[in-house]
Design an enzyme around this catalytic site. Structure first.
Site, PDB file in Angstrom:
ATOM      1  N   ARG A 112      44.350  41.212  42.493  1.00  0.00           N
ATOM      2  CA  ARG A 112      43.618  40.013  42.921  1.00  0.00           C
ATOM      3  C   ARG A 112      42.397  40.506  43.671  1.00  0.00           C
ATOM      4  O   ARG A 112      42.526  41.011  44.798  1.00  0.00           O
ATOM      5  CB  ARG A 112      44.501  39.126  43.818  1.00  0.00           C
ATOM      6  N   HIS A 139      42.069  32.761  36.559  1.00  0.00           N
ATOM      7  CA  HIS A 139      43.446  32.944  37.055  1.00  0.00           C
ATOM      8  C   HIS A 139      44.434  32.792  35.875  1.00  0.00           C
ATOM      9  O   HIS A 139      45.202  31.843  35.810  1.00  0.00           O
ATOM     10  CB  HIS A 139      43.720  31.902  38.138  1.00  0.00           C
ATOM     11  N   GLN A 142      48.346  32.237  36.316  1.00  0.00           N
ATOM     12  CA  GLN A 142      48.714  30.887  36.725  1.00  0.00           C
ATOM     13  C   GLN A 142      48.799  29.963  35.507  1.00  0.00           C
ATOM     14  O   GLN A 142      49.760  29.208  35.345  1.00  0.00           O
ATOM     15  CB  GLN A 142      47.673  30.332  37.713  1.00  0.00           C
ATOM     16  N   ASP A 231      42.990  21.197  41.936  1.00  0.00           N
ATOM     17  CA  ASP A 231      43.092  22.429  42.724  1.00  0.00           C
ATOM     18  C   ASP A 231      42.308  22.188  44.013  1.00  0.00           C
ATOM     19  O   ASP A 231      41.565  21.200  44.135  1.00  0.00           O
ATOM     20  CB  ASP A 231      42.492  23.588  41.901  1.00  0.00           C
ATOM     21  N   CYS A 270      48.040  24.206  41.107  1.00  0.00           N
ATOM     22  CA  CYS A 270      48.505  25.595  41.175  1.00  0.00           C
ATOM     23  C   CYS A 270      49.061  25.952  42.553  1.00  0.00           C
ATOM     24  O   CYS A 270      49.798  26.921  42.689  1.00  0.00           O
ATOM     25  CB  CYS A 270      47.368  26.537  40.803  1.00  0.00           C
ATOM     26  N   ARG A 298      55.982  30.839  37.626  1.00  0.00           N
ATOM     27  CA  ARG A 298      55.185  32.044  37.852  1.00  0.00           C
ATOM     28  C   ARG A 298      56.065  33.278  37.663  1.00  0.00           C
ATOM     29  O   ARG A 298      55.655  34.262  37.060  1.00  0.00           O
ATOM     30  CB  ARG A 298      54.585  32.060  39.273  1.00  0.00           C
TER      31      ARG A 298
END
Ligand code: CP
Ligand code: NVA
Length: 314
Positions: A112, A139, A142, A231, A270, A298
């Protein structure tokens, strides 16, 4: 070992996941099938037996960090958690040298990074697969978990419409690239000045002209949507900005907005969420919400990515 000359026979083995388009629609389907197998099966094949996997985080994380850590361990591998501030990367060592060195110890690197460019530089120099665990631009891990969640909720992905309402950010970009690739329609609703990167939007539209739409009015955007997704209005790398907050306020997902979507529509996010900002509590905490299913998935989806790209699954 060079990532492109992997001895593993699977088409996915040895490859990196840096941008969402690194996976074709069929390959996403393959990863989702494996993720479903992992979710169903209490015993996990040791696809990472003896493999150390670096988990490098330049920014905070709850779900990604823990699901990858647990996932590596369940697959028989050894997770090595590296916070960006502990590495010489934070003192100016180049991403290329970092990647070359880490590749001498590790079988794969999950990273990340604040900027997509750093991740691409790591992947360009690494001799092992590099997996995007979120950047300012994308991402993909996700959205793999989210696709698994949509499929569980509706029994299919083909023909499902997802309306993304809110800030045009890394999640928006990833949905634009991965949703249409597996047969979904993605409608993006963002206020003027806060839309997705025009390059990503244009590429998504060019790749799947019938499955991508941009509709400024959030009520019109969610019409016919099976899923309403939002988000945070302020991503990790962004400072709070009152002008942006004002522009995005009409894009908060409320019960009233959900009522304009398809009957039985589900809400997704998310996480982490900010109740009262991008979504109301009576939406995210309602029976229509899938947020904790997404969070659980996840783990299953990340295990599938690891087994297929880093491990010896075939
Ligand atoms: N959704 C997500 O990536 O959460 P974390 O930032 O907690 O990893
Ligand atoms: N857009 C958010 C996603 C967090 C998982 C961020 O980048 O902070």
């Amino acid at each position: 070992m060079n990532a492109t000359t992997s001895p593993h026979p699977s088409r996915l083995a040895g490859r990196s996941l840096v941008t969402p388009t690194d996976l074709s629609g069929d390959e996403i389907g393959e990863i989702l099938r494996l993720a479903r197998t992992f979710k169903r099966s209490p015993s996990v094949p040791q696809y990472l037996k003896g493999v150390a996997v670096g988990l490098l985080f330049e920014q905070p994380s709850t779900r990604t960090r823990v699901s990858f850590d647990v996932g590596v361990a369940q697959l028989g591998g050894h997770p090595v958690v590296l916070s960006g501030s502990e590495l010489q990367l934070s003192r100016g060592e180049s991403p290329e040298d970092t990647a070359r060195v880490l590749s001498r110890y590790l079988g794969g690197i999950v990273a990340r990074t604040v900027r997509q460019e750093t991740l691409e530089r790591l992947a360009g120099a690494a001799g092992v697969p590099v997996i995007n665990a979120l950047t300012d631009r994308f991402h993909p891990c996700q959205v793999l978990a989210d696709l698994m969640t949509v499929e569980e909720a509706f029994g299919r992905l083909e023909g499902i419409t997802l309306a993304y309402v809110g800030d045009g950010n890394n999640m928006t970009h990833t949905w634009l690239e991965m949703g249409p690739a597996v047969g979904m329609r993605v409608v993006v609703s963002t206020p003027p000045g806060y839309g997705p990167d025009p390059e990503v939007a244009a590429a998504a539209r060019a790749a799947h002209p019938d499955r991508v739409d941009f509709v400024e009015d959030p009520r019109a955007a969610v019409r016919g949507a099976h899923v309403v997704y939002t988000d945070t209005f302020f991503s990790m790398a962004q400072a709070p900005d009152p002008d942006k907050a004002r522009a995005l306020a009409p894009y908060r997902v409320t019960r009233e907005l959900m009522a304009h979507a398809e009957p039985g529509a589900r809400f997704m996010h998310c996480l982490p969420a900010h109740r009262g900002e991008e979504v109301d509590a009576d939406v995210i905490d309602s029976a229509a919400s899938l947020v904790f299913e997404e969070a659980e998935n996840r783990l299953h989806a990340q295990k599938a990515v690891l087994a297929a790209l880093v491990g010896n699954w075939r």
